[in-house]
Design a protein around this motif. Sequence first.
Motif, short mmCIF file in Angstrom:
data_model
loop_
_atom_site.label_atom_id
_atom_site.label_comp_id
_atom_site.label_asym_id
_atom_site.label_seq_id
_atom_site.Cartn_x
_atom_site.Cartn_y
_atom_site.Cartn_z
N PRO A 15 -2.64 4.65 -16.48
CA PRO A 15 -2.47 5.85 -16.03
C PRO A 15 -1.54 6.02 -14.80
CG PRO A 15 -3.99 5.91 -17.44
CD PRO A 15 -4.25 4.42 -17.18
N TYR A 16 -0.13 6.80 -14.42
CA TYR A 16 -0.16 6.02 -13.12
C TYR A 16 -0.53 8.13 -12.19
CZ TYR A 16 2.89 7.17 -8.99
OH TYR A 16 3.56 6.97 -8.01
N ASP A 17 -1.08 9.05 -13.50
CA ASP A 17 -2.38 10.11 -12.42
C ASP A 17 -3.52 9.43 -11.42
OD1 ASP A 17 -3.89 9.82 -14.76
OD2 ASP A 17 -3.52 11.41 -15.03
N ARG A 18 -3.52 7.95 -11.99
CA ARG A 18 -5.19 7.40 -11.23
C ARG A 18 -4.27 6.50 -9.43
NH1 ARG A 18 -8.81 4.65 -14.94
NH2 ARG A 18 -9.40 3.95 -13.30
N ILE A 19 -3.51 6.63 -10.05
CA ILE A 19 -2.93 6.23 -8.17
C ILE A 19 -2.66 7.34 -7.78
CG2 ILE A 19 -0.77 4.55 -7.63
CD1 ILE A 19 -2.50 2.90 -9.74
N ASN A 20 -2.76 7.13 -6.23
CA ASN A 20 -2.75 7.85 -4.47
C ASN A 20 -2.06 6.92 -4.50
OD1 ASN A 20 -3.18 9.70 -3.20
ND2 ASN A 20 -5.01 10.58 -3.52
N ILE A 21 -0.82 7.19 -4.21
CA ILE A 21 0.20 6.84 -2.79
C ILE A 21 -0.47 7.84 -2.04
CG2 ILE A 21 2.09 6.18 -1.70
CD1 ILE A 21 3.31 6.09 -5.71
N SER A 22 -0.85 7.14 -0.42
CA SER A 22 -0.96 8.09 0.74
C SER A 22 -0.43 7.43 1.92
CB SER A 22 -2.43 7.99 0.41
OG SER A 22 -3.27 8.74 1.95
N GLU A 23 -0.53 7.77 2.91
CA GLU A 23 -0.37 6.74 4.05
C GLU A 23 -1.86 6.78 4.83
OE1 GLU A 23 2.77 6.88 5.54
OE2 GLU A 23 3.69 7.87 3.68
N PHE A 24 -1.48 6.02 5.60
CA PHE A 24 -3.02 5.43 6.14
C PHE A 24 -3.67 6.76 6.94
CE2 PHE A 24 -5.65 3.03 9.84
CZ PHE A 24 -6.25 2.98 9.27
N ARG A 25 -2.69 7.04 7.72
CA ARG A 25 -3.08 7.94 8.81
C ARG A 25 -3.17 9.60 8.12
NH1 ARG A 25 2.57 8.22 8.42
NH2 ARG A 25 3.50 9.91 8.36
N GLU A 26 -2.97 9.48 7.25
CA GLU A 26 -3.50 10.67 6.19
C GLU A 26 -5.20 10.31 5.75
OE1 GLU A 26 -0.63 11.41 3.57
OE2 GLU A 26 0.62 12.42 4.56
N LEU A 27 -5.26 9.24 5.92
CA LEU A 27 -6.41 8.83 5.30
C LEU A 27 -8.19 8.97 5.98
CD1 LEU A 27 -7.53 6.90 2.52
CD2 LEU A 27 -7.05 4.94 3.31
N ASN A 28 -8.90 9.37 5.24
CA ASN A 28 -10.44 9.23 6.05
C ASN A 28 -11.19 8.87 4.86
OD1 ASN A 28 -12.14 10.38 6.89
ND2 ASN A 28 -11.79 12.86 7.40
N VAL A 29 -10.99 7.50 4.96
CA VAL A 29 -12.52 6.88 4.32
C VAL A 29 -13.90 7.26 4.35
CG1 VAL A 29 -13.83 4.45 3.95
CG2 VAL A 29 -11.35 4.40 5.13
N SER A 30 -14.20 8.20 5.04
CA SER A 30 -15.76 8.27 5.20
C SER A 30 -15.87 9.85 3.95
CB SER A 30 -16.02 9.12 6.67
OG SER A 30 -15.41 10.23 7.02
N THR A 31 -14.88 10.04 3.43
CA THR A 31 -14.90 11.34 2.70
C THR A 31 -14.59 10.96 0.84
OG1 THR A 31 -12.37 11.78 2.64
CG2 THR A 31 -13.65 13.35 4.49
N ILE A 32 -14.48 9.52 0.82
CA ILE A 32 -13.90 8.66 -0.58
C ILE A 32 -15.42 8.98 -0.97
CG2 ILE A 32 -13.17 6.73 -1.73
CD1 ILE A 32 -10.61 6.75 0.84
N THR A 33 -15.57 9.10 -2.39
CA THR A 33 -16.68 8.93 -3.40
C THR A 33 -16.59 7.48 -3.80
OG1 THR A 33 -17.01 12.14 -3.52
CG2 THR A 33 -18.48 9.29 -4.54
N ARG A 34 -15.85 7.02 -4.37
CA ARG A 34 -15.23 5.99 -5.19
C ARG A 34 -13.47 5.51 -5.58
NH1 ARG A 34 -19.13 8.08 -8.02
NH2 ARG A 34 -21.75 7.03 -7.80
N ALA A 35 -13.42 4.75 -5.07
CA ALA A 35 -11.77 4.80 -5.30
C ALA A 35 -11.84 3.17 -4.96
CB ALA A 35 -10.88 5.35 -4.10
N VAL A 36 -10.13 2.01 -4.68
CA VAL A 36 -9.89 0.81 -4.71
C VAL A 36 -8.39 1.65 -3.90
CG1 VAL A 36 -9.25 -1.02 -5.28
CG2 VAL A 36 -11.37 0.09 -6.46
N LEU A 37 -9.39 0.92 -2.08
CA LEU A 37 -7.67 1.19 -2.29
C LEU A 37 -7.04 -0.02 -1.94
CD1 LEU A 37 -7.06 2.70 1.85
CD2 LEU A 37 -6.85 0.78 1.62
#
Length: 138
Positions: A15-37
Amino acid sequence: MNFEEQIKSNCCSLPYDRINISEFRELNVSTITRAVLFVFATWSGTSIVSFRLLCESLARSPRAKFPIIVLDADGFDFDAFKKTFGDLPQGKGEAFWIENGQVVFRDHGYTKDTIEILPARISSLNSPESDAGHVKKA
């Protein structure tokens, strides 16, 4: 076809709602609980195949509730990326598996010969049904 349309057309049965298109500059890895980048290169057949294989594997695992964060390989500061992830994307469909703000696995593209590692990766990040992987933007 723009970047989002290419992602949508290649996420297959996930499902497309599982996809999060992001900008690297907006990404804060330390706040991610679980994800695949996933670093998606629109010009790379290897990246497109890798993304499809990843999405298909996640779609077959109903308890894998975590999102896929997708970055455009052409749209970020490579020096900052290397500082955060220790690797530079090569356009092969690199995937960084993140748990509790830490990269736990790095994969450099998937093929039909290497997808056997995906079930183990998915199991390692399988989240309880109440935890959908929480991704917060900085």
